[in-house]
Write an enzyme that holds these catalytic residues in place. Structure first.
Site, short mmCIF file in Angstrom:
data_model
loop_
_atom_site.label_atom_id
_atom_site.label_comp_id
_atom_site.label_asym_id
_atom_site.label_seq_id
_atom_site.Cartn_x
_atom_site.Cartn_y
_atom_site.Cartn_z
N ASP A 136 -44.03 43.48 -38.06
CA ASP A 136 -44.48 44.87 -38.11
C ASP A 136 -45.09 45.19 -36.74
O ASP A 136 -46.03 44.53 -36.30
CB ASP A 136 -45.55 44.97 -39.21
CG ASP A 136 -46.12 46.36 -39.35
OD1 ASP A 136 -46.00 47.19 -38.43
OD2 ASP A 136 -46.72 46.61 -40.42
N ASN B 89 -39.63 61.72 -33.69
CA ASN B 89 -38.64 62.81 -33.73
C ASN B 89 -39.07 63.88 -32.73
O ASN B 89 -40.19 63.84 -32.22
CB ASN B 89 -38.48 63.38 -35.15
CG ASN B 89 -39.81 63.87 -35.70
OD1 ASN B 89 -40.41 64.80 -35.16
ND2 ASN B 89 -40.27 63.24 -36.76
N VAL C 74 -41.15 53.66 -38.91
CA VAL C 74 -42.12 53.08 -37.97
C VAL C 74 -43.09 54.17 -37.47
O VAL C 74 -44.27 53.90 -37.21
CB VAL C 74 -41.39 52.33 -36.83
CG1 VAL C 74 -40.65 53.25 -35.90
CG2 VAL C 74 -42.35 51.46 -36.05
N ASP C 75 -42.61 55.39 -37.36
CA ASP C 75 -43.45 56.52 -36.94
C ASP C 75 -44.62 56.70 -37.93
O ASP C 75 -45.79 56.80 -37.52
CB ASP C 75 -42.56 57.77 -36.92
CG ASP C 75 -43.16 58.96 -36.18
OD1 ASP C 75 -44.22 58.80 -35.56
OD2 ASP C 75 -42.55 60.05 -36.24
N SER D 116 -33.66 54.25 -33.87
CA SER D 116 -32.54 54.96 -34.54
C SER D 116 -31.85 54.18 -35.65
O SER D 116 -30.93 54.72 -36.28
CB SER D 116 -31.46 55.43 -33.54
OG SER D 116 -31.87 56.62 -32.89
#
Ligand code: AR6
Length: 184
Positions: free
Chosen positions: A17, A31, A40-41, A128
């Site tokens: 992680d 984004n 992950v964001d 991505s």
């Protein structure tokens, strides 16, 4: 873990992680709106706390977000890093929309920004390859080619000593470990 050395920089593949990583820069797969999301964001904003989002909002006010392939930098909040670099990967639409170039640009622009900030170490997620749906094997080759290509240019301003590629899912970990040596 598996490592190759290119000039002054080691490139390692690790499983785990990215929010648990310690070093100078953690890269986020964000984004264009920079207002957070899942994957992950979501993890970076949840663990890193609200200061990161405050700075993302300031960047939105200044430049209206971040286009795909570009990168912007904030503080790392409560994470064990000095900065977060938010880069925006391409959404996979079949490969005819310039996705490969955009994905390579994410890695290059993040390395460039990290070097401008004087970073010695940086950790990347597999940009991505989650919600944005990029086929993992292709994304792995693009990432390794872009990163090692940048290092092989041997730029005098490259101060990075360590690039850690943090694979969260087993498929990415296996791909990166299998392919890393080809880029040494
Ligand atoms: N640490 C490291 N890698 C992780 C973690 C983690 N904690 N969590 C997920 N991954 P994704 P994208 C891996 O979906 O495809 C967001 O909503 C995951 O297994 O996070 O670039 C953004 O706001 C995958 O391999 O990012 C955007 O809207 C990789 O991170 C959109 O998703 C990338 O998966 C971006 O999509």
């Amino acid at each position: 873990m598996k490592t190759i050395q290119i000039g002054r920089t080691s490139v390692s593949v690790l499983s785990g992680d990215i929010t648990a990583w310690s070093g100078d820069v953690i890269v986020n797969a964000a984004n264009s709106g920079l207002l957070g999301g899942a994957g992950v964001d979501g993890a970076i904003h949840t663990v890193g706390g609200p200061e990161i989002m405050e700075q993302c909002k300031d960047i939105r006010k200044l430049q209206g977000g971040c286009p795909p392939g570009h990168a912007v930098m904030t503080c790392a909040g409560l994470l064990k890093a000095k900065h977060i670099i938010h880069t925006v990967g391409p959404i996979w639409e079949g490969g005819g929309g310039g996705e490969e170039l955009t994905l390579a640009e994410c890695y290059r622009s993040s390395l460039q920004l990290a070097n401008e900030a004087g970073a010695r170490s940086i950790a990347f997620p597999n940009i991505s390859t989650g919600i944005y749906g990029y086929p993992k094997a292709s994304a792995c080759d693009i990432a390794l080619k872009a990163l090692t290509g940048y290092l092989k240019e041997d730029k005098p301003d490259n101060r990075l000593e360590k690039i850690d590629l943090i694979c969260f899912d087993a498929e990415n970990a296996e791909l990166y470990i299998q392919r890393l040596d080809q880029y040494a």
